[in-house]
Design a protein around this motif. Structure first.
Motif, short mmCIF file in Angstrom:
data_model
loop_
_atom_site.label_atom_id
_atom_site.label_comp_id
_atom_site.label_asym_id
_atom_site.label_seq_id
_atom_site.Cartn_x
_atom_site.Cartn_y
_atom_site.Cartn_z
N GLU A 407 0.84 -1.21 0.00
CA GLU A 407 0.00 0.00 0.00
C GLU A 407 0.87 1.25 0.00
O GLU A 407 0.62 2.21 -0.74
CB GLU A 407 -0.93 -0.04 1.21
CG GLU A 407 -2.13 0.81 0.97
CD GLU A 407 -3.31 0.44 1.86
OE1 GLU A 407 -3.39 -0.70 2.33
OE2 GLU A 407 -4.13 1.33 2.07
N LYS A 408 1.95 1.19 0.85
CA LYS A 408 2.88 2.32 0.94
C LYS A 408 3.55 2.54 -0.43
O LYS A 408 3.64 3.65 -0.93
CB LYS A 408 3.94 1.99 1.99
CG LYS A 408 4.43 3.20 2.76
CD LYS A 408 5.12 2.77 4.01
CE LYS A 408 6.51 3.39 4.09
NZ LYS A 408 7.36 2.71 5.05
N TYR A 409 3.96 1.45 -1.04
CA TYR A 409 4.65 1.53 -2.34
C TYR A 409 3.73 2.13 -3.41
O TYR A 409 4.12 3.01 -4.18
CB TYR A 409 5.10 0.12 -2.77
CG TYR A 409 5.82 0.09 -4.08
CD1 TYR A 409 7.14 0.55 -4.19
CD2 TYR A 409 5.20 -0.38 -5.23
CE1 TYR A 409 7.81 0.53 -5.40
CE2 TYR A 409 5.84 -0.40 -6.45
CZ TYR A 409 7.16 0.06 -6.53
OH TYR A 409 7.81 0.05 -7.73
N MET A 410 2.49 1.70 -3.42
CA MET A 410 1.53 2.18 -4.42
C MET A 410 1.23 3.66 -4.25
O MET A 410 0.85 4.33 -5.20
CB MET A 410 0.21 1.40 -4.34
CG MET A 410 0.32 -0.06 -4.71
SD MET A 410 0.87 -0.31 -6.39
CE MET A 410 -0.62 -0.05 -7.28
N ASN A 411 1.38 4.15 -3.02
CA ASN A 411 1.07 5.56 -2.79
C ASN A 411 2.31 6.45 -2.79
O ASN A 411 2.23 7.63 -2.51
CB ASN A 411 0.31 5.71 -1.46
CG ASN A 411 -1.08 5.12 -1.56
OD1 ASN A 411 -1.75 5.31 -2.57
ND2 ASN A 411 -1.49 4.37 -0.57
N SER A 412 3.48 5.86 -3.03
CA SER A 412 4.70 6.67 -2.98
C SER A 412 5.09 7.12 -4.39
O SER A 412 4.62 6.56 -5.38
CB SER A 412 5.83 5.84 -2.36
OG SER A 412 6.17 4.79 -3.24
N TRP A 413 5.98 8.13 -4.45
CA TRP A 413 6.44 8.61 -5.76
C TRP A 413 7.96 8.65 -5.84
O TRP A 413 8.54 8.89 -6.89
CB TRP A 413 5.88 10.02 -6.02
CG TRP A 413 6.19 11.00 -4.92
CD1 TRP A 413 5.44 11.26 -3.83
CD2 TRP A 413 7.37 11.81 -4.80
NE1 TRP A 413 6.04 12.18 -3.01
CE2 TRP A 413 7.24 12.55 -3.61
CE3 TRP A 413 8.52 12.01 -5.58
CZ2 TRP A 413 8.21 13.45 -3.16
CZ3 TRP A 413 9.48 12.92 -5.15
CH2 TRP A 413 9.32 13.62 -3.95
N ASP A 414 8.64 8.34 -4.70
CA ASP A 414 10.07 8.60 -4.65
C ASP A 414 10.94 7.34 -4.79
O ASP A 414 12.14 7.40 -4.63
CB ASP A 414 10.41 9.34 -3.36
CG ASP A 414 9.93 8.60 -2.13
OD1 ASP A 414 9.15 7.64 -2.30
OD2 ASP A 414 10.33 8.96 -1.02
N VAL A 415 10.30 6.17 -5.07
CA VAL A 415 11.13 4.98 -5.26
C VAL A 415 11.25 4.71 -6.76
O VAL A 415 10.23 4.44 -7.41
CB VAL A 415 10.48 3.74 -4.57
CG1 VAL A 415 11.43 2.54 -4.64
CG2 VAL A 415 10.09 4.07 -3.14
N GLY A 416 12.47 4.84 -7.30
CA GLY A 416 12.65 4.65 -8.75
C GLY A 416 13.48 3.43 -9.04
O GLY A 416 13.61 2.55 -8.21
N THR A 417 14.08 3.40 -10.24
CA THR A 417 14.87 2.24 -10.68
C THR A 417 16.12 2.06 -9.83
O THR A 417 16.78 3.03 -9.51
CB THR A 417 15.31 2.46 -12.15
OG1 THR A 417 14.24 3.05 -12.85
CG2 THR A 417 15.72 1.16 -12.77
#
Ligand SMILES: NC(=O)c1ccc[n+]([C@@H]2O[C@H](COP(=O)([O-])OP(=O)(O)OC[C@H]3O[C@@H](n4cnc5c(N)ncnc54)[C@H](O)[C@@H]3O)[C@@H](O)[C@H]2O)c1
Ligand SMILES: O=c1[nH]cnc2c1ncn2[C@@H]1O[C@H](CO)[C@@H](O)[C@H]1O
Ligand SMILES: N[C@@H](CCS)C(=O)O
Length: 417
Positions: A407-417
Motif C-alpha cells: 500500500e505504501k509503495y503504491m502511494n509513494s512517488w520517490d522509489v525509482g529504478t
C-alpha cells in the motif's frame, strides 16, 4: 395497498417466481436484511418505473423492508409480467400496469404512481422524471431525488441539466461499475440471445450476426454471439469503439455493407434510425431484425412498413414484412427491447439484476442521507466495492489483500529504478 393490474389471481404463480429469483439475488437479500434493522425509508414513499417482473418486485420488497411505501409501474408497455405484479400486490406493494398496454394506458399508469406524491423516484429511461417536470411540477417540492437505471435515461437527464431544466438530484445508477460492466455487458449479452432463440427457435451457429453499436451492451452481444458460433460484424460511428471491436476480432464496416450479409441484426446504440430509409433495400431475404437498445426507434418500423407490400404476424413477436421484390424481413418484438418485451423476454439473469438493484437500493438511501443539489451524480466507488465484495463472498471467491508495504509503495512517488 392498491393496484390496477391484469389479474390478482395470478399471484401464486408470481410468488413462486419471486422465491426463485430471491435464491439468485444474495446481495439484494443481504441489503434487505440490513434495511429491516435500520429502516432507512420509514415514512418515505418510493415510486418506480422499471420493467415489472419478479426481480424488480424483489427490489420493491427490499425497499418495503426498509420501511417505504412502494408504488410501482412498468417502464415499457410490453415488458410487464402479470403474475409478478399480482404477487407484488399480494405482498403489499402498490402495483400498476399490465403487459400489452397502449401508449395512453402506459402514461395513465405512470400518473397513478405520481398520485402517491413520491419522495423518491426510481426510473428506467426517465419517463417518470420527465412527466413530473413537464406535467406535474407541483410534485417537485416534495421529491428528494431520483435514481436512473439506464444509459439512455442518463443521457437525457444530463441534457436536461445542461439546459437548466433538471430540478432534482439524480443518481446515475447505470454509470456505476456494478451496473454497466455486468448488466449492460453480460446481462444484455445473455438475455438478448435467450429471447431471440426462444422467439425464433432458429440457429445462431454459422449465421452472420450484425451488432450495431459497440458500447457496453454491444460488446456483450458480440461476445455471446461469437460464443454461440456466429460470424459477428460490428457497426459503429465512434472510431475508438470501432477500433476496439476490430482488435477484439470482429469485422467492422458501414451498416449498409453489413446488412447485405446479415442473417440477424441486433441494434444496441441508444440512438434512433440505425436501420431506416434506404437501409432496408440492402437487407437479405429472411433477415431477422431485433433491438436491444433504445425504445422502439433504433429500427424505423414506419420506414420498413412503407417499403413493404404486406405485413403478417408469423407467431408471437415475429412480424414478416414482404418487400416489393419479394424479400421477406422479420421484425422481432415490434422493435422494442427484445430481451424484455414479448413472450420470451425474461430480462437479465437474476444474478446480474442482483448487482444493478443492490446499487438502486443503496443509491435511493443516499438521496435521503445527503443534501444534494439538482444534478446528475455518480455513485461512489466505495458502494461499488461494497457490492462487489458481497457478491464475491456469496460466490465463494476469495481475493488477496494489499500488504502494508504494498500500500505504501503504491502511494509513494520517490522509489525509482
Ligand atoms: N436491453 C437491455 O436490457 C439494456 C440494458 C442496458 C442498456 N440498454 C440500452 O441500450 C442502449 C445502449 O446502451 P450502452 O450502455 O451499450 O450504451 P453505450 O453508450 O455504451 O454504447 C452505445 C454505442 O452505440 C454507438 N452508436 C451510436 N449511434 C450509432 C450509429 N448510428 N451506428 C452505430 N453505432 C452507434 C455509440 O458510438 C456507442 O459506442 C441504451 O439505449 C441503453 O439504455 C438496454
Ligand atoms: O429482468 C430485468 N428486470 C428489470 N430490469 C431489467 C431487466 N433486464 C434488463 N433490465 C434493465 O432494463 C434497462 C433498459 O430498459 C437496462 O438498463 C437494464 O438494467
Ligand atoms: N424504458 C425504456 C428504456 C429503454 S433504454 C424502454 O423500455 O424502452
Amino acid at each position: 395497498m392498491t393496484y390496477d393490474i391484469k389479474d390478482i389471481n395470478l399471484a401464486p404463480e408470481g410468488e413462486k417466481k419471486i422465491k426463485w429469483v430471491q435464491r439468485h439475488m444474495p446481495v439484494l437479500e443481504t441489503i434487505k436484511k440490513e434495511f429491516m434493522e435500520t429502516k432507512p425509508f420509514e415514512g418515505i414513499t418510493i415510486g418506480s418505473c422499471l420493467h415489472l417482473e419478479p426481480k424488480t418486485i424483489n427490489l420493491g420488497l427490499t425497499l418495503q423492508a426498509g420501511g417505504a411505501e412502494v408504488v410501482m409501474t412498468g417502464c415499457n408497455p410490453l415488458s410487464t409480467q402479470d403474475d409478478a405484479t399480482a404477487a407484488g400486490a399480494k405482498l403489499g406493494l402498490n402495483m400498476y400496469g399490465w403487459t400489452g398496454e397502449t401508449n395512453e394506458e402506459y402514461y395513465e399508469q405512470l400518473n397513478k404512481v405520481l398520485d402517491y406524491e413520491p419522495d423518491i423516484v426510481i426510473d428506467d429511461g426517465a419517463d417518470l422524471i420527465f412527466l413530473i417536470h413537464k406535467e406535474r411540477p407541483e410534485l417537485l417540492e416534495k421529491l428528494r431525488g431520483a435514481c436512473e437505471e439506464t444509459t439512455t435515461g442518463i443521457h437525457r437527464l444530463k441534457s436536461m441539466f445542461k439546459d437548466g431544466e433538471l430540478k432534482i438530484p439524480v443518481m446515475a445508477v447505470n454509470d456505476s461499475y456494478m451496473k454497466y460492466l455486468f448488466d449492460n455487458r453480460y446481462g444484455t449479452g445473455q438475455s438478448t440471445f435467450d429471447s431471440i432463440m426462444g422467439t425464433t427457435n432458429t440457429v445462431i451457429a454459422g449465421q452472420t450476426v450484425v451488432v450495431c453499436g459497440y458500447g457496453w451492451c454491444g460488446r456483450g452481444i458480440a461476445m455471446r454471439g461469437e460464443g454461440l458460433g456466429a460470424n459477428v460484424i460490428v457497426t459503429e460511428v465512434d472510431p475508438i469503439r470501432a477500433l476496439e471491436a476490430k482488435m477484439d476480432g470482429y469485422r467492422v464496416m458501414p451498416v449498409q455493407n453489413a446488412l447485405k450479409e446479415a442473417d440477424l441484426v441486433i441494434t444496441a446504440t441508444g440512438n434512433r434510425d440505425i436501420i431506416s430509409g434506404d437501409d432496408f433495400k440492402y437487407i437479405k431475404d429472411g433477415c431477422l431484425l431485433a433491438n436491444s437498445g433504445h425504445f422502439n426507434v433504433e429500427i424505423n418500423e414506419d420506414d420498413l412498413a412503407k417499403q413493404a407490400i404486406a405485413r403478417e404476424n408469423i407467431k408471437p413477436d415475429i412480424e414478416a414484412f414482404t418487400m416489393k421484390d419479394g424479400r421477406i424481413v422479420y421484425l422481432l418484438a415490434g422493435g422494442r427491447l427484445v430481451n424484455l418485451a414479448g413472450q420470451y423476454g425474461q430480462g437479465h439473469p437474476a444474478e446480474i439484476m442482483d448487482l444493478s438493484f443492490a446499487m438502486q437500493a443503496l443509491s435511493a438511501k443516499r438521496l435521503l442521507t445527503e443534501d444534494m443539489k439538482p444534478g446528475v451524480y455518480k455513485t461512489r466507488d466505495s458502494t461499488d466495492e461494497k457490492i462487489a465484495r458481497l457478491k464475491l463472498k456469496t460466490m465463494g471467491v476469495k481475493i488477496d489483500n494489499l500488504t502494508e508495504e504494498q500500500e505504501k509503495y503504491m502511494n509513494s512517488w520517490d522509489v525509482g529504478t
